[in-house]
Motif scaffolding. Structure first.
Motif, PDB file in Angstrom:
ATOM      1  N   VAL A 116      -2.207   1.523  -6.978  1.00 46.58           N
ATOM      2  CA  VAL A 116      -0.944   1.946  -6.360  1.00 46.58           C
ATOM      3  C   VAL A 116      -1.264   2.766  -5.121  1.00 46.58           C
ATOM      4  O   VAL A 116      -1.867   3.847  -5.225  1.00 46.58           O
ATOM      5  N   ALA A 117      -0.885   2.266  -3.947  1.00 44.93           N
ATOM      6  CA  ALA A 117      -1.185   2.995  -2.709  1.00 44.93           C
ATOM      7  C   ALA A 117      -0.579   2.250  -1.539  1.00 44.93           C
ATOM      8  O   ALA A 117      -0.318   1.038  -1.608  1.00 44.93           O
ATOM      9  N   ARG A 118      -0.401   2.980  -0.454  1.00 44.10           N
ATOM     10  CA  ARG A 118      -0.048   2.342   0.815  1.00 44.10           C
ATOM     11  C   ARG A 118      -1.184   1.413   1.221  1.00 44.10           C
ATOM     12  O   ARG A 118      -2.364   1.747   1.059  1.00 44.10           O
ATOM     13  N   LEU A 119      -0.842   0.248   1.740  1.00 39.49           N
ATOM     14  CA  LEU A 119      -1.863  -0.719   2.135  1.00 39.49           C
ATOM     15  C   LEU A 119      -2.368  -0.358   3.525  1.00 39.49           C
ATOM     16  O   LEU A 119      -1.832  -0.777   4.550  1.00 39.49           O
ATOM     17  N   VAL A 157      -0.060  -2.518  -5.654  1.00 43.68           N
ATOM     18  CA  VAL A 157       1.329  -2.062  -5.587  1.00 43.68           C
ATOM     19  C   VAL A 157       1.489  -1.197  -4.339  1.00 43.68           C
ATOM     20  O   VAL A 157       0.813  -0.173  -4.203  1.00 43.68           O
ATOM     21  N   GLY A 158       2.372  -1.610  -3.443  1.00 42.54           N
ATOM     22  CA  GLY A 158       2.593  -0.859  -2.216  1.00 42.54           C
ATOM     23  C   GLY A 158       2.687  -1.779  -1.020  1.00 42.54           C
ATOM     24  O   GLY A 158       2.499  -2.997  -1.117  1.00 42.54           O
ATOM     25  N   ASP A 159       2.992  -1.181   0.109  1.00 49.40           N
ATOM     26  CA  ASP A 159       3.112  -1.935   1.362  1.00 49.40           C
ATOM     27  C   ASP A 159       2.451  -1.116   2.455  1.00 49.40           C
ATOM     28  O   ASP A 159       2.136   0.070   2.261  1.00 49.40           O
ATOM     29  N   GLY A 160       2.246  -1.716   3.616  1.00 52.54           N
ATOM     30  CA  GLY A 160       1.629  -0.971   4.694  1.00 52.54           C
ATOM     31  C   GLY A 160       1.067  -1.873   5.764  1.00 52.54           C
ATOM     32  O   GLY A 160       1.177  -3.112   5.683  1.00 52.54           O
TER      33      GLY A 160
END
Length: 390
Positions: free
Chosen positions: A211-214, A242-245
């Motif tokens: 889980v983290a910003r990409l 999980v996450g976007d970026g």
């Protein structure tokens, strides 16, 4: 700007200035806001539009105003002028700045006229690099009543590059009401409730969640390089990012078979509960929230040995949980060892959950920050645990 006579606690105003407005920093600010409103303070949050912080702060009872610092670390004159006008309008007795841009802009605008706490969360020279960021932090330290670090490692890193100041270390905490351990039945139910897993992951398949910003900081590229070795050793294993970026497209292109992308989510808690193992392969951190949240849910973690990682773990868990940053082979070995041994995972998850309950409860963190405010403002000790909601 500070009144000659300190007001009563019920009229004490704290201004939180934050940029960014999402991710771990926003969660920390929102947790502080909830505690401080419950303690009877008037809380104002100034932050750019977007993200989740405005909504969470408003729901918690804070006054929310728009402010944004553009340019390198928010150094533009217009950003400082907007902040100066905002301070005059809201009349805070203390300013708590979060993040490199907000921290620099706030201190340049206030120049020590109001008690100021700077919480970098992550040092700017780790984000943008170069001598300029170090000079900015050294320069702004003169107008900082306290530099609040989330780990001793973060404090040492600042001191090493010449940042001087009056330090305080208050480790991050998590809300144990939102993040709590669950059993195997709850894990199966969590997987069934998440469409990405229900439709693509066989029941009982070993599941690793990140889980983290990409983005480059979070190190997902290292995890993707490690994954083929994991998949070969643990048949049927799945990895979910999980996450976007900004690195989403590049990571998708680099992803081997068995990797799923869930995108941005409102809450990470269901993903922790669905996981067998949570991996945090960051390249740098102050003290990441994700491992604390996952540990609070009773999940074992593997994380890069970067700033704050050792300090968030019990001492006897380091060998199981820590790997060198940027080392896909070491990361693969640690993940394989835990996926291959369910009993070891269960025992480790229970130990980690106990540790978070004892050392990283968000109420402990929020209470320490309230006591810091009291110290800076010479307020009598009336910010009691009962009023803070503990």
């Amino acid at each position: 700007m500070l009144p000659q006579d300190l007001p009563s606690q019920d009229r004490l105003t704290v201004l939180h200035v934050s940029q960014p407005v999402d991710g771990g920093i926003a969660r920390v600010v929102a947790d502080l806001v909830r505690s401080q409103v419950a303690a009877g303070l008037r809380v104002v949050v100034a932050a750019p539009p977007g993200g989740t912080l405005h909504v969470e702060a408003a729901v918690a009872g804070a006054e929310v105003v728009l402010w944004s610092a553009r340019g390198a670390l928010g150094t533009t004159l217009s950003g400082r002028r907007r902040l100066t006008r905002l301070v005059r309008r809201t009349g805070p007795h203390l300013v708590h700045a979060h993040g490199p841009r907000a921290g620099y802009a706030a201190r340049m605008a206030l120049r020590g006229r109001i008690p100021t706490v700077h919480q970098p969360h992550c040092w700017p020279f780790e984000v943008v690099g170069g001598w300029a960021a170090r000079v900015w932090e050294r320069y702004a330290a003169r107008w900082t009543d306290r530099v609040l670090c989330v780990s001793e490692a973060q404090r040492r890193r600042g001191a090493t590059v010449g940042v001087t100041g009056r330090w305080v270390v208050i480790p991050n905490g998590v809300d144990l009401r939102r993040f709590s351990p669950t059993d195997d039945d709850a894990r199966a139910a969590a997987r069934e409730a998440l469409p990405v897993l229900r439709d693509t992951v066989p029941a009982g398949a070993p599941l690793v969640v990140c889980v983290a910003r990409l983005c480059a900081q979070k190190g997902q590229s290292t995890l993707l390089r490690a994954w083929p070795e994991v998949a070969a050793a643990v048949p049927g294993a799945r990895l979910v990012l999980v996450g976007d970026g900004p690195d989403r497209a590049a990571l998708r292109r680099a992803a081997p078979p068995g990797v799923l992308f869930a995108g941005a989510v409102d809450s990470a808690a269901p993903w922790y509960r669905a996981a067998d193992l949570v991996v945090v392969p960051s390249r740098w951190e102050g003290m990441a929230l994700v491992p604390l949240e996952a540990m609070a849910c009773g999940r074992p973690v593997v994380l890069s040995d970067v700033g704050g990682a050792r300090e968030c773990l019990p001492a006897d868990a380091a060998d199981d949980c820590l790997v060198p940053p940027g080392d896909p082979a070491a990361l693969a070995r640690a993940v394989i060892a835990l996926l291959a041994d369910p009993d070891r995972r269960t025992a480790l998850g229970a130990r980690l959950a106990d540790h978070v309950r004892m050392a990283h409860d968000v109420q402990r963190m929020a209470g320490a920050v309230l006591n810091l405010y009291r110290e800076l403002l010479a307020v009598p000790p009336v910010l009691t645990a009962a009023r803070a909601g503990r």
